[in-house]
Design a protein around this motif. Sequence first.
Motif: not given
Length: 416
Positions: A62, A66, A221, A224, A306-307, A310
Motif C-alpha cells: 500500500l 500511494w 486499505v 485508501s 490497486r488496493p 495488493t
Amino acid sequence: MRAATPRPWWRRPHVVGPVLAVVAVLLAVSMVRTLTGTEALTGSGVVGATLRLAVPIGLAGLSGLWSERAGVANLGIEGMMIIGTVCGAWAGYAYGVWAGVLAGVVGGVLAGLLHAVVTVTFGVDQVVCGVAVNILAVGVARFLCVVAFNGLPGAGATQSPPVRGTIGTISLPVLAGGWGTPDLLGRLEQTHWFLLSDAGGILRGFLHDVSWFTVVAVALVLGSVLVLWHTAFGLRLRAAGEHPAAADSLGVPVQRMRYWAVLVSGGLAGLAGSYLVTVASNVYREGQTGGRGFIGLAAMIFGNWRPAGTVGGALLFGYADALQLRQSTAVHVLILLAAVLLWMAAIVGLRRRPRLSGVMALLGMTAFAVFQTTDAVPTQLVYATPYLATLLVLVTTAQRLRMPAYVGVPYRRGGA
C-alpha cells in the motif's frame, strides 16, 4: 430520455471475475485437502498465520501504491520499514506499545520526506534514490541502536529491549467465539466436511484472535480506496502520476501532490515496520524486515496498482509462507503446488501463450510426480516456496498489468 438501468452485479465482469476465482480456489484447495488429508491447508490456524504474515507485506504494498500512483517510484520502502522498526522499538520501550506504533509512522514519514525532497524537488533519479535510502537506513538504524539501546538490559548494537505492553486481539462473537459466545465456525471446521468445513476454517482464521493492529491495517486499505478513487484529492493525486503536464494545466499542484503521496507512503512503510516490533515480535533485531519491503512491491505489481489486488498478493505470499511448517513433512504441499501450476497453465493457454502454458503444465506434472514418489523434500525447497509462488503469479499476470504512465519520470513545470 430514460436513464440507463444499472446492470445487476452478476453481469459485471469486474465483480463476477473475482467471485468465480475465489470459488475456484476454494474448490481446488478443498479437493486437495480431502485427497491428501492435509487438514492444515484450510485450517483456521494457518489462515490466522497467513493474516499475521500478510499485514506488513500488505502495508508495504500500500505504501508503494500511494507513491507510484502519484508518479514517484519508491524502492526505498525497505529502508523506511527499517527506520520504522527501530523508532517503534525505542518509543515502545520508553512509552508503551501504542507510542511505538506512532513513532514507527513518524520515522517512516521522515524517511519519506528525504525521498520526496531528493526526487520531487531536486529531480534525482527515483530508483537510485530508493536504493540509497535502503542503504542509508541500515547505517542509521545501527547508529540509533548504539545511541538508544547500548547498556540497557537485554539490548545492544543490534537489538532493543522488549517493548512495554502488548496490542490486544479481538474475536467476532458467535461466529468465532468472541466474548465467551459460541464458536460456530470452529465447530463447522471440526466436521471436516468437503467445502463447508474448509470455508468455515478460512472464515474463522480471519475472524478469530485478530490483532487490533490488523483491524487498523484493514481500515487503512478501505480508506485508501475511498481517498484515491472517490475524492477530488485522490483524483488529483492520480492525475499527477498519469499525466502531470495535463494536470498542471488544469491547476493541479503536481509537486505538492507528489509530496503528499510520498509522505503517506513513508508513513505506511514505517507502520509496517512498527508491526514487526509490536505484534510479530516485541523487540527490534537487525535485519528484522527480511526483504518485506520488496515483497510488498511485488504484491503491489501483482495487484495492478490497486488496493484490493495488493491485499490479494500479500495474502498469497502470507499463505505460502504460513503453509510450510519449516519441516520436510511439508511434502504434502507439493500437490497444492502442482494444482496451482496446472491451473495457471490452463489460464495461460486460454490467453494463447502455448510455450509458457506447456512449461507450467510440465512443472505441475513434475511436482505431482515428486509428491507420489517422495516422503520428504529438502528444507531449502520448503523455504523457497513463498518466493516461487510470487514469481509464478507475476509471470502469469504480466500481460494485464498497467502501471501509472509517468512513474519514475521527474516533472518540471513547463517540461514533460
